[in-house]
Design an enzyme around this catalytic site. Structure first.
Site, PDB file in Angstrom:
ATOM      1  N   ILE A 115       4.929  -7.928   7.860  1.00 14.06           N
ATOM      2  CA  ILE A 115       5.019  -9.109   8.516  1.00 14.06           C
ATOM      3  C   ILE A 115       4.442 -10.386   7.617  1.00 14.06           C
ATOM      4  O   ILE A 115       4.771 -11.556   7.730  1.00 14.06           O
ATOM      5  CB  ILE A 115       4.091  -9.319   9.800  1.00 14.06           C
ATOM      6  CG1 ILE A 115       2.587  -9.251   9.805  1.00 14.06           C
ATOM      7  CG2 ILE A 115       4.841  -8.513  10.899  1.00 14.06           C
ATOM      8  CD1 ILE A 115       1.902  -9.504  10.831  1.00 14.06           C
ATOM      9  N   ASP A 116       3.682  -9.861   6.613  1.00 13.20           N
ATOM     10  CA  ASP A 116       3.103 -10.551   5.792  1.00 13.20           C
ATOM     11  C   ASP A 116       4.199 -11.317   4.875  1.00 13.20           C
ATOM     12  O   ASP A 116       3.942 -12.585   3.951  1.00 13.20           O
ATOM     13  CB  ASP A 116       2.009 -10.104   4.854  1.00 13.20           C
ATOM     14  CG  ASP A 116       1.035  -9.548   5.760  1.00 13.20           C
ATOM     15  OD1 ASP A 116       0.855  -9.955   6.807  1.00 13.20           O
ATOM     16  OD2 ASP A 116       0.207  -8.386   5.180  1.00 13.20           O
TER      17      ASP A 116
ATOM     18  N   GLY B  67       0.949  -1.157   0.129  1.00 17.31           N
ATOM     19  CA  GLY B  67      -0.088   0.038  -0.029  1.00 17.31           C
ATOM     20  C   GLY B  67       0.753   1.237   0.075  1.00 17.31           C
ATOM     21  O   GLY B  67       0.644   2.198  -0.863  1.00 17.31           O
TER      22      GLY B  67
ATOM     23  N   ARG C 239     -11.061 -26.525  19.055  1.00 18.33           N
ATOM     24  CA  ARG C 239     -10.903 -25.204  19.723  1.00 18.33           C
ATOM     25  C   ARG C 239     -10.252 -24.197  18.812  1.00 18.33           C
ATOM     26  O   ARG C 239      -9.237 -24.657  17.901  1.00 18.33           O
ATOM     27  CB  ARG C 239     -10.203 -25.001  21.328  1.00 18.33           C
ATOM     28  CG  ARG C 239     -11.011 -25.605  22.224  1.00 18.33           C
ATOM     29  CD  ARG C 239     -12.034 -24.910  22.681  1.00 18.33           C
ATOM     30  NE  ARG C 239     -12.725 -25.618  24.095  1.00 18.33           N
ATOM     31  CZ  ARG C 239     -13.741 -26.481  24.214  1.00 18.33           C
ATOM     32  NH1 ARG C 239     -13.998 -27.129  22.954  1.00 18.33           N
ATOM     33  NH2 ARG C 239     -13.848 -26.762  25.454  1.00 18.33           N
TER      34      ARG C 239
ATOM     35  N   ARG D 173       2.318  -8.483  15.428  1.00 14.18           N
ATOM     36  CA  ARG D 173       3.096  -7.450  14.889  1.00 14.18           C
ATOM     37  C   ARG D 173       3.617  -6.609  16.021  1.00 14.18           C
ATOM     38  O   ARG D 173       4.380  -5.631  15.871  1.00 14.18           O
ATOM     39  CB  ARG D 173       1.861  -6.431  14.555  1.00 14.18           C
ATOM     40  CG  ARG D 173       1.419  -6.956  13.079  1.00 14.18           C
ATOM     41  CD  ARG D 173       1.216  -5.842  12.037  1.00 14.18           C
ATOM     42  NE  ARG D 173       0.253  -4.648  12.484  1.00 14.18           N
ATOM     43  CZ  ARG D 173      -0.534  -4.246  12.224  1.00 14.18           C
ATOM     44  NH1 ARG D 173      -1.461  -4.837  11.095  1.00 14.18           N
ATOM     45  NH2 ARG D 173      -1.166  -2.917  12.719  1.00 14.18           N
TER      46      ARG D 173
ATOM     47  N   HIS E 155      -2.931  -9.304  16.301  1.00 11.55           N
ATOM     48  CA  HIS E 155      -1.922  -8.073  16.318  1.00 11.55           C
ATOM     49  C   HIS E 155      -0.739  -8.291  17.009  1.00 11.55           C
ATOM     50  O   HIS E 155       0.220  -7.946  17.041  1.00 11.55           O
ATOM     51  CB  HIS E 155      -2.513  -7.030  16.438  1.00 11.55           C
ATOM     52  CG  HIS E 155      -3.581  -6.529  15.298  1.00 11.55           C
ATOM     53  ND1 HIS E 155      -4.687  -6.870  15.489  1.00 11.55           N
ATOM     54  CD2 HIS E 155      -3.372  -5.698  14.549  1.00 11.55           C
ATOM     55  CE1 HIS E 155      -5.241  -6.577  14.386  1.00 11.55           C
ATOM     56  NE2 HIS E 155      -4.455  -5.768  13.631  1.00 11.55           N
TER      57      HIS E 155
ATOM     58  N   GLY F 129      -1.190 -12.480   7.682  1.00 10.26           N
ATOM     59  CA  GLY F 129      -0.535 -12.571   6.407  1.00 10.26           C
ATOM     60  C   GLY F 129      -1.298 -12.245   4.974  1.00 10.26           C
ATOM     61  O   GLY F 129      -1.025 -12.309   3.993  1.00 10.26           O
TER      62      GLY F 129
HETATM   63  O1  F6P Z   1      -0.094  -6.371   6.589  1.00  3.41           O
HETATM   64  C1  F6P Z   1      -0.087  -6.620   7.975  1.00  3.41           C
HETATM   65  C2  F6P Z   1      -1.486  -7.128   8.721  1.00  3.41           C
HETATM   66  O2  F6P Z   1      -1.020  -7.442   9.939  1.00  3.41           O
HETATM   67  C3  F6P Z   1      -1.981  -8.345   8.104  1.00  3.41           C
HETATM   68  O3  F6P Z   1      -1.477  -9.589   8.112  1.00  3.41           O
HETATM   69  C4  F6P Z   1      -3.502  -7.925   8.474  1.00  3.41           C
HETATM   70  O4  F6P Z   1      -4.461  -8.659   7.751  1.00  3.41           O
HETATM   71  C5  F6P Z   1      -3.573  -6.461   8.636  1.00  3.41           C
HETATM   72  O5  F6P Z   1      -2.342  -6.077   8.706  1.00  3.41           O
HETATM   73  C6  F6P Z   1      -4.368  -6.130   9.692  1.00  3.41           C
HETATM   74  O6  F6P Z   1      -4.460  -4.736   9.757  1.00  3.41           O
HETATM   75  P1  F6P Z   1      -4.931  -3.586  10.718  1.00  3.41           P
HETATM   76  O7  F6P Z   1      -3.977  -3.188  11.304  1.00  3.41           O
HETATM   77  O8  F6P Z   1      -5.625  -2.781   9.900  1.00  3.41           O
HETATM   78  O9  F6P Z   1      -5.842  -4.451  11.462  1.00  3.41           O
END
Ligand code: F6P
Length: 365
Positions: free
Chosen positions: A143-144, A120, A283, A292, A289, A187
């Site tokens: 991270i993806d 992006g 389960r 991240r 997040h 991802g």
């Molecule tokens: O692109 C990184 C990422 O963590 C993806 O793995 C996930 O789908 C997305 O961002 C989540 O984004 P947001 O921070 O908008 O929830």
């Protein structure tokens, strides 16, 4: 040739561990090696629109190497080519404010802009480069791991470590309760985190977007394990995975993000169907997040530092419109245009997939 006197840097899109390491490397390299000033644009492209820019000195980047997040802030909204003042505005409230954003570059006398981000962020950088010949250099993060132009993005290794540690924890509780544990990892539309963490954590089933799955194949694998006395199973599913002929599971649709779909929820669907079809208690966990956050791994710290150093060198050599990336063991540049042309996804014929299959992993096929 105009001398580069000041470099601007922004971090855009979803954050990931290693962003601060890039910022630190950029400030040190620029000041120490080239005597170039650095300024930070706050909150991604939002800072260009809102004119929030700060000077970055060596003292500002002291101690940030091991820190997650980004001292500059980030945003995956606020695209200057498609911008609305209010969150969730109506479609006709979005405008092109890129010329305004460009003024921030000019008034701050920024000679080169480093854009640290995923597809992006780099797509917006490319638009600025094409439309205004803005001197940009891209630095690939996510991270993806779904960006081309590099063998690996920084942030991926840390996310992989978090996901693998979570799978290890689920392993013991799955075994104790004789359950199926389904873990959903991030991802987006690429299965890198699921594939790597699934392999590292010994997932019995790995589901990735690139290989649409069949529920009966997954259940057959779990029942076969049960027959052999393995009364538990681990299923690692990428958030973007989908059943053959099915759709990705969307948690929420939005208008102002770089991606209109917030993925999430596939683990519940898969887990419930496994329980219904096999009778084995299941389960699910959505890791979210957590992948991240936190401190970057040594690998990510080093890669991010190398990217920062090489991005400054690329700016000094005026390689504008380029992205730095890891190729083998060296750092090379490619054009941003090439890097964003197609997303980097797992090839089903990939050696990792073949290897995982050879050791008995089921991909739901
Ligand atoms: O692109 C990184 C990422 O963590 C993806 O793995 C996930 O789908 C997305 O961002 C989540 O984004 P947001 O921070 O908008 O929830």
């Amino acid at each position: 040739m105009k001398k580069i006197r000041k470099i601007g840097i922004l971090t855009g899109g979803g954050d990931c561990p290693g962003l601060n390491a890039v910022i630190r490397a950029v400030v040190h390299t620029a000041q120490r090696q080239y005597g170039i000033k650095v300024c930070g644009i706050m909150d991604g492209y939002s800072g260009l629109i809102h004119k929030t820019v700060c000077q970055l000195e060596l003292a500002d980047v002291s101690g940030i190497l091991p820190r997650g997040g980004t001292i500059l802030g980030t945003s995956n909204r606020d695209n200057p080519f498609h911008y609305a003042k209010e969150t969730r505005s109506a479609p006709d409230d979005y405008h092109d404010v890129s010329a305004e954003a460009l003024k921030t570059i000019e008034t701050n006398e920024i000679d080169a802009l480093l854009t640290v981000g995923g597809d992006g962020t780099q797509s917006i950088a490319q638009r600025f480069f094409q439309k205004y010949q803005l001197p940009v250099i891209g630095v690939p993060k996510t991270i993806d791991n779904d960006l081309n132009g590099t063998d690996v993005t920084f942030g991926f290794d840390t996310a992989l470590g978090v996901a693998t540690a979570a799978i290890d924890r689920l392993h013991s509780t799955a075994e104790a309760h004789h359950r199926v544990m389904v873990i959903e990892v991030m991802g987006r539309y690429a299965g890198w985190i699921a594939l790597h963490s699934g392999m590292a954590g010994g997932g019995d089933v790995i589901l990735i977007p690139e290989i649409p799955f069949k529920m009966d194949k997954i259940c057959a694998k779990i029942l076969e394990r049960q027959k052999k006395g393995k009364r538990f199973s681990l299923v690692v599913v990428a958030e973007g995975a989908k059943a053959e002929g099915g759709q990705v599971v969307v948690a929420r649709q939005v208008r102002d993000g770089s991606d209109p779909f917030r993925l999430g929820g596939i683990a519940a669907m898969v887990g419930n169907q496994i329980e219904d079809r096999t009778g084995i208690e299941s389960r699910f966990t959505i890791l979210g997040h957590v992948q991240r956050g936190g401190s970057p791994t040594p690998f990510d710290r080093i890669l991010a530092t190398r990217f920062g150093y090489h991005a400054v060198a690329a700016a000094v050599s005026r390689k504008f419109g380029c992205l730095v990336g890891l190729r083998g063991t060296g750092i090379k540049t490619t054009t941003i245009k090439e890097a964003i042309a197609v997303p980097r996804r797992v090839d089903a014929a990939n050696d990792l997939v073949k290897t995982a299959m050879a050791v008995g992993t089921c991909f739901g096929k």
